[in-house]
Every structure is written in C-alpha cells, then in structure tokens.
Design an enzyme around this catalytic site. Structure first.
Site, PDB file in Angstrom:
ATOM      1  CD1 TRP A 166       3.301   7.606 -25.743  1.00 37.17           C
ATOM      2  CD2 TRP A 166       3.851   8.039 -23.615  1.00 37.17           C
ATOM      3  NE1 TRP A 166       2.382   6.948 -24.954  1.00 37.17           N
ATOM      4  CE2 TRP A 166       2.706   7.185 -23.629  1.00 37.17           C
ATOM      5  CE3 TRP A 166       4.375   8.433 -22.387  1.00 37.17           C
ATOM      6  CZ2 TRP A 166       2.082   6.738 -22.471  1.00 37.17           C
ATOM      7  CZ3 TRP A 166       3.757   7.985 -21.224  1.00 37.17           C
ATOM      8  CH2 TRP A 166       2.622   7.156 -21.265  1.00 37.17           C
ATOM      9  CG  ASP A 438      -0.764   1.368   8.292  1.00 36.37           C
ATOM     10  OD1 ASP A 438      -0.951   0.323   8.933  1.00 36.37           O
ATOM     11  OD2 ASP A 438       0.314   1.643   7.730  1.00 36.37           O
ATOM     12  CD  GLU A 493      -1.148  -0.298  12.650  1.00 34.92           C
ATOM     13  OE1 GLU A 493      -0.864  -1.503  12.511  1.00 34.92           O
ATOM     14  OE2 GLU A 493      -0.632   0.590  11.954  1.00 34.92           O
TER      15      GLU A 493
END
Length: 807
Positions: A166, A438, A493
């Site tokens: 990291w 959606d 939708e």
C-alpha cells in the site's frame, strides 16, 4: 456544445448575428463556425464568426476532448447539416398531436446523427466506442498487469495495494495529453525488496525498504492520486470489476479479479428465445432468502429460480446487482458500475445464476442505474480526481436535490464511453438479455422530475427543460444494445410519459422496447386503503388504458416501489394486520376473504388491460405481507423486512398458497392465449351500480364482480362473438382461496343469444360470485371467423401491439 445543452442565451446571440435559425455551432480556430437553415430550398449556410468566440471559453471547448487521441480534431471538425431537418419526423405521423413540435424533433434527430457521425469518425463505430472496458481498468497482459484510468485533474497517479504494501509512488502512471494515465505492474517471480524515498513528518526524506510482488487474483487495491491543487486522494479504480468490504466496514477496496481457468465459470447454455410476451419476475437477490441477512447468488440460483419457473414467468429482472456501498439504498446508489454486489457472492456466482436461468428458459434483465451515481468519493466516482465535473455535471445541476446523488454529464465524451461500455460489459461478460433503465425521468429533464406533475402539456417534452444530451445517450444505448443482441429487451422507467420513448430513433424516438406503466400501481395503492364500495371502477379502467397506444407498456399491480418503507404491499393495504392472524383457509375473517378476492381481481384486470407485458415483484404473487425496509440505523439495522417469507406460500393451510396458485393459473392462461398481445381488446361493460366490469381479450371474456355483498345469476353482458363459451378460470374456486359459492357445474358452459347488449350484437347470461372474476373461452362459434379476421379488425397481427378499447 450550445444546442445540445439548450444554452438559450448563447443560442439567441448566434441566431441574432446570423439572422437565420441556428442548427449547429462548432469551435474552429479564431471563433465559431455557425450553421444556419436557409429560407431557400432547405439548404444550410455556414458562416465563420470570429467575434462570437468570447462566450465560449477554451475550457468549454476542450472539455469535449476525449481520451482516444483525436481530441483536437473532435473539437474543430464541422459536420454538414443536411436538409433532412426540414422533413416531418416519423414520430409526428404516429402521434399527430405533436406536429407543432416537429421542428424540435427534427433538430434533435440531427444532433443525434451528428453525434453518431462524430463517434464513427473518432472511434471507428458505436460498438468500438463502447469497448472501453477492454482498454480501461486492470488487464493482464504479457509480463504483468496494465492499468489505464482517465483522471485529467490528477498530476500524480500510482496504484497501491496488497502487492506493494500500500505504498504510493512505487507503481507510477504516465499521463497523456487527454488526461489518460497508464501504468504497468510487472510480474515478479517472487517477493522483491526495493528501497524508496518517503517523506517524514517533519518534511524531510528518508529511505524505506518495502516488499513488492506481481498482482495476484483477489488482491485488494486502490488508486492514489495527487491533484492540481496538491490534494492527495485514495480511490477505487473507476472501471474496477470487483470490490470487497474492509475491516472498518466504512469503505470498500477494489479487488483485482482474475481467476485461473480452473476457477473461472464457463457458460454452458445459450440464452432462450425472446418471449412473445414478457412476464417479468422482479427480484432482489440480497432479500430473496427467508433468513434475516443478505442472501447469496448461489442460494437464489438453487432455490428461487425454480420457484420463478414454476410460477409461469419467462423473465427475471435483477435489482441491486451493480455494486453499492449503502445496502439500504436498494442498489440505487451505485458506487462501482462494472462490479457485482459483493455481499451476495463473487462475479462467477452471478454468471452461474444467469446461465442457470437461461437453462430454465428464463430471460435475464439487469436493473441498470445510469441516471445518477452515489455521492461517495473514496469508493465511488464523486470527485474521482478531485474535480467537480469529471463524469458528472458541475454545480447544482450535477446533484439530485432529493436523492443526494451525482447526475451524469451525458454530453461528455468520456461519460458516454463509460456508460455505453458498461452496457456492453454486462451483456458480454455476464450474458444479460437486456436492461430496465432506472430513473429515466431524472435523466431527461434538468428539473429531474422533482415536484413536477407533467400536467403542463406537450411543451414540457420539447422545451428547454429537456437535457438533449440525455436523449442522445438513451438513443445510443438502445442502438448499442440492439447491435450487440437484436433480441435484447430495453425497458424505461419513466413517469413523465415522454413521447417516442418506445419508437425507433430514426422516427424521432429513443428506441426502448417497453416503458413501465407507472400510473396504475399508484392508483391501486390508493384504492387498497379505501372500502371497495367506494372504488370508482371507471377511473380504474381508464387509468389502466391511459397510455400511448403506439408504445408498448409493461403493466404491473405493484413493483418494489409500492412496498418500500412508508408504504405497504397491495395485499397489506387491503387486509392490514388481519394478515398476521387471519390467513387460515378454513377460518378467516370477512376482511381477509374480501382482500384475497380483490387481490386476485386487481392482478388479473391489470394484466389484461394494463399493457403488453407483465411484471411482478418477488413475493407479491402470493400476497406477501408488510413492507420492504432495509437495515439502517432508524430500524436498528434490522433485516426483518428485507427478506421473503416463502414458508407462507408453501403452507397449504394458509391463503398465501391459494394466491400463488391463482397467479400460476393466470400466467398459464396468458401463455396459452397470448392475452397481452391479443389484437382484439374491448371493454364491454363498466357498471358502477352492479360493480361489474366485463372485458374481451381476443376470444376470452373476463367478468369481474367488485360487489362483495352480491352474487349474480343470469347477469347479462354483451359479446362480440356468438357461440359457446366454456369456463376457463373462476377465482372463487376453493383452490384459489374462494368459497365455491356457485357449483362449477352451473358455471361450466354458456351460450350467446342474438339479443344485443352493451353495444354488441350478442349477449351472454352469466353467474358471477361476489368479489370474484370468472373467465370464459369461446370454444364453438356460430359465425365462423379465423384468428386473423378479428386481428384484422382491431389490429394487424400478434406483433401489432396497438390496442383499441371500446365502451
């Protein structure tokens, strides 16, 4: 840039300068090339306007550049505008009422044509443009893993994770002129120690020895960036294909998903043929188990898919699949668009689910969320490289006022690449057969549909409140889906009733296959809380038929929306708390008997009048009680209402099992007779006094008795056809939770008379139990006619989805 974003002030200035209507404006060296419509012969004229360069900053022009390496040419190329704008769009011929806005539709078509030509010129083709997932993100190549990311506001970029401790700066990227970063993580034969310089807390430098290795399957990672302002950021790569939770349970990490050949799932089954009528089972995998917790893809595959198939559905629509950090968002605040929701299992588990569904003959649709994105930064796309815009609109227009989410900039070249590639990814990697888009209303309008009732007339669809770039994106999306799979299905939708939603883009439409019929479910939800005696039957029938006849509609009584916290399922609205203790088949209160009867009637009436396809949310077919509420602090993080109680359906002593049997029966009836695509639809009778509604679909007669206090004998209804009718379905049958009020021997056969009624040449005398529906099939005819004859009168064929309704 001007016209696609409806920038009225700048457009007016351009038109005032040229003296002619503006069609297009393109940035060129030293100013703008303005293209205008000439009054003579539909020709166009191009004028160079150096004095108009001031309103268009270099930033506004340069943000149109993409990451493909053709950015400067993209901004300076001037596209010829053809005289096709002057032609009447095909959409106007289908809907003459929008003729006053024909010129607006024509301009929009021209913008779309120019955009398509632009993509073809710079990217090769629309399909090639939508292959971004093959380039961006993490990909194993010879000798290691390549990582590519678009982050124009970053000045430093490196990849950090399990493979390098990291540590930022070990694996650094190189940025090109278009803001695209590329880095390489080489395969190391074994762990290698290297020395790097790090900064101390006092600002000095020191040497640090760290261990690095090559990227391995399931390694966790993030991308580390330093922005132009000097801010340091950790983010999950935008194109990541898998994520996982962290020990803090606050943020997620990206995962390098690269299973070996022995671990990778291989598809075994071809997708089934596209159903003639879509009967869609809407499902959320996470809440599909009965236990309190998050259900898995594997459990859904093994235990829920067989239930869907047995119930007579031919398609499933999966919700909450795209990765979302907030589980209580129901999957509608997406953080990682190319990753599957890790709570339910691995990417390969989802592939097995889709493959198994295909083996059962089920189409699989993905509930895709491209209207907005989570406002999360660390594990989302918001402020990805520190800039407000990026994939989104900047300022207030880039935020949804109610949802608290970010709104995509559909005019951005890289936004288009990202979203179109996302569709390509789900179709090719996971074999989805289509999408339910959606939040389309929030995409289409600058006001996002917030506090907007769409009662202001047709001008609302063709004025400045429409984001034309969103129209272009949806047209490109449906075109791409059709190119990838001509049998794929796209559903919108949209609550606004946008004209042309389900018409081809060549006609001026957006190319969807279906739109959701969103008005009737809300009407039913209101009626469910009122006594049935007060229901206005004419209003119900009218609402079910209130749709654009040239656009196919998916009908439903209730989806997940109607049962979300704050509301309840339709069954619970009818029966309330009586469902907790009164659902025994042999010992039920009158309120439950009435509610069970109305539940069956409402579902069947919605199916035959509401549209051209059917949708039902998981569990509603058997009258699931209560409501849906995902775990959140306000409910003590409870999963009690985020599950499905299948045991209620499976208990033959309870009426839930009867509702399920009835739903199976109407699905079988639809499959046998093609009810939702029948060319002949006629509302024969709506009688507010007797509370009877009679409907013909093809050669099937449906008679609904909404009077819970009256059983009718020798009740007369009109009939188009003459002959013998045989009983096909009786909701009062004890198998379906009824009382067998009238012996079926008395219901089995009926013959028409020549005494006309309800405006028909024939009539039928029927017996109808209270709070029930009886269904009759014409089995023998007096006046021979073939199937085509009545389709020819009221339609053209099974594939003509327009409906004529007669009172």
């Amino acid at each position: 840039l001007v016209t696609s974003n409806c920038c009225t002030q700048k457009r007016s200035r351009l038109e005032a300068h040229s003296g002619e209507p503006l069609l297009m404006a393109a940035a060129v060296a030293g100013g703008l090339a303005v293209q205008c419509a000439s009054a003579a012969g539909g020709r166009t004229r191009t004028r160079h306007c150096p004095q108009l360069a001031a309103p268009f900053s270099k930033h506004q022009v340069s943000r149109r550049q993409g990451a493909s390496g053709h950015g400067s040419e993209r901004c300076t190329r001037t596209v010829k505008v053809s005289a096709r704008v002057g032609r009447m769009p095909g959409l106007v011929r289908l809907a003459p009422e929008i003729e006053p806005f024909g010129h607006v539709i024509g301009q929009r078509q021209e913008y779309l044509r120019n955009l398509k030509e632009h993509i073809d010129h710079t990217e090769g083709s629309l399909v090639d443009f939508a292959r971004g997932h093959e380039k961006f993100g993490l990909h194993r190549v010879e000798g290691g893993v390549r990582y590519i990311e678009w982050a124009p506001n970053a000045v430093e970029l490196s990849l950090v994770g399990d493979f390098n401790g990291w540590q930022a700066g070990v694996h650094k990227g190189i940025k090109d002129e278009y803001g695209v970063w590329t880095l390489f993580v080489p395969d190391e034969p074994e762990q290698t120690s290297i020395t790097i310089q790090t900064t101390t807390s006092e600002g000095g430098e020191k040497d640090q020895v760290i261990t690095v290795r090559g990227l391995e399957h399931k390694d966790q990672l993030r991308v580390h960036m330093v922005t132009t302002s000097g801010e340091t950021l950790d983010r999950i790569p935008a194109w990541i294909t898998a994520v996982c939770g962290t020990e803090s349970k606050v943020y997620h990490n990206g995962v390098f998903w690269n299973p070996g050949d022995d671990e990778r799932y291989e598809f075994k089954h071809e997708a089934p043929r596209k159903p003639k009528t879509m009967r869609i089972y809407e499902a959320h995998v996470g809440m599909s188990g009965e236990q309190e917790g998050v259900n898995s893809y594997k459990d859904f595959t093994d235990n829920v898919l067989p239930k869907i198939k047995e119930g007579g559905y031919n398609a499933i629509q999966l919700m909450g699949v795209q990765e979302h950090a907030l589980y209580s968002s129901f999957g509608y605040q997406v953080t990682n668009f190319f990753a599957v929701s890790h709570r339910s299992g691995s990417p390969d588990d989802l592939k097995e689910l889709v493959d198994t569904a295909h083996s059962l003959g089920l189409y699989v649709l993905l509930d895709v969320v491209h209207a907005h994105a989570s406002s999360n930064c660390i594990d989302g796309l918001n402020l990805f490289d520190g800039s407000q815009s990026g994939y989104f609109y900047g300022g207030s227009v880039g935020e949804h006022a109610l949802w608290g989410t970010r709104m995509f900039n559909y005019g951005g070249h890289e936004t288009l690449r990202f979203l179109l590639s996302n569709l390509h990814w789900w179709m090719t990697e996971y074999k989805f057969d289509g999408f339910r888009f959606d939040g389309v209303t929030a995409m289409l309008y600058w006001h996002r549909g917030v506090h907007w009732d769409f009662m202001g007339g047709l001008s609302e669809y063709f004025g400045e409140q429409v984001d034309v770039s969103a129209l272009n994106y949806l047209s490109l999306a449906t075109s791409l889906v059709a190119k990838l799979n001509p049998s794929a299905v796209c559903i919108a939708e949209d609550v606004s009733g946008f004209p042309g939603m389900c018409q081809a883009s060549i006609l001026g439409g957006l190319g969807m296959d279906y739109r959701l019929g969103m008005g009737p479910p809300d009407k039913w939800a209101k009626f469910a809380k009122q006594p049935v005696e007060s229901w206005h039957l004419g209003a119900i029938v009218g609402e079910l038929q209130n749709r654009r006849i040239h656009e196919r509609t998916i009908a439903y009584l209730e989806s997940h929306d109607q049962a979300l916290v704050g509301s309840v399922t339709f069954a619970f609205g009818l029966m309330g708390a009586s469902m907790y203790h009164g659902m025994q088949r042999n010992n039920r209160p009158e309120s439950v008997h009435r509610g069970v009867g109305l539940h069956k009637m409402a579902r069947l009436l919605s199916l035959i009048l509401g549209g051209d396809g059917w949708l039902s949310f998981m569990g509603n077919e058997f009258g699931h009680p209560d409501w849906i509420d995902f775990p959140r602090p306000e409910n003590n993080n409870s999963y009690f209402h985020a599950r499905r109680q299948w045991s209620l359906r499976d208990d033959e002593n309870l009426l839930y099992s009867c509702l399920w049997e009835f739903d199976k029966a109407i699905m079988a009836l639809e499959e046998q007779h093609g009810l939702m695509r029948a060319g002949h639809t006629r509302v024969v009778q709506v009688n507010e006094d007797s509370r009877v509604v009679a409907v013909e679909k093809g050669e099937i007669m449906f008679v609904f008795n909404f009077n819970p206090n009256a059983t009718y004998h020798d009740y007369k209804v009109g009939s188009t056809w003459g002959g013998k009718y045989s009983l096909a379905l009786n909701s009062d049958n004890s198998q379906y939770g009824g009382y067998d009020s009238i012996p079926e021997d008395h219901l089995r056969e009926r013959y028409t008379s020549d005494f006309g009624w309800d405006g028909c040449d024939k009539s039928l005398m029927l017996s109808i139990p209270g709070c029930s529906v009886v269904v009759y099939e014409l089995t023998e005819t007096e006046d021979p006619h073939d199937e085509y004859s009545y389709h020819g009168q009221h339609g053209t064929s099974d594939d003509d989805y327009s409906t004529d309704a007669f009172w």
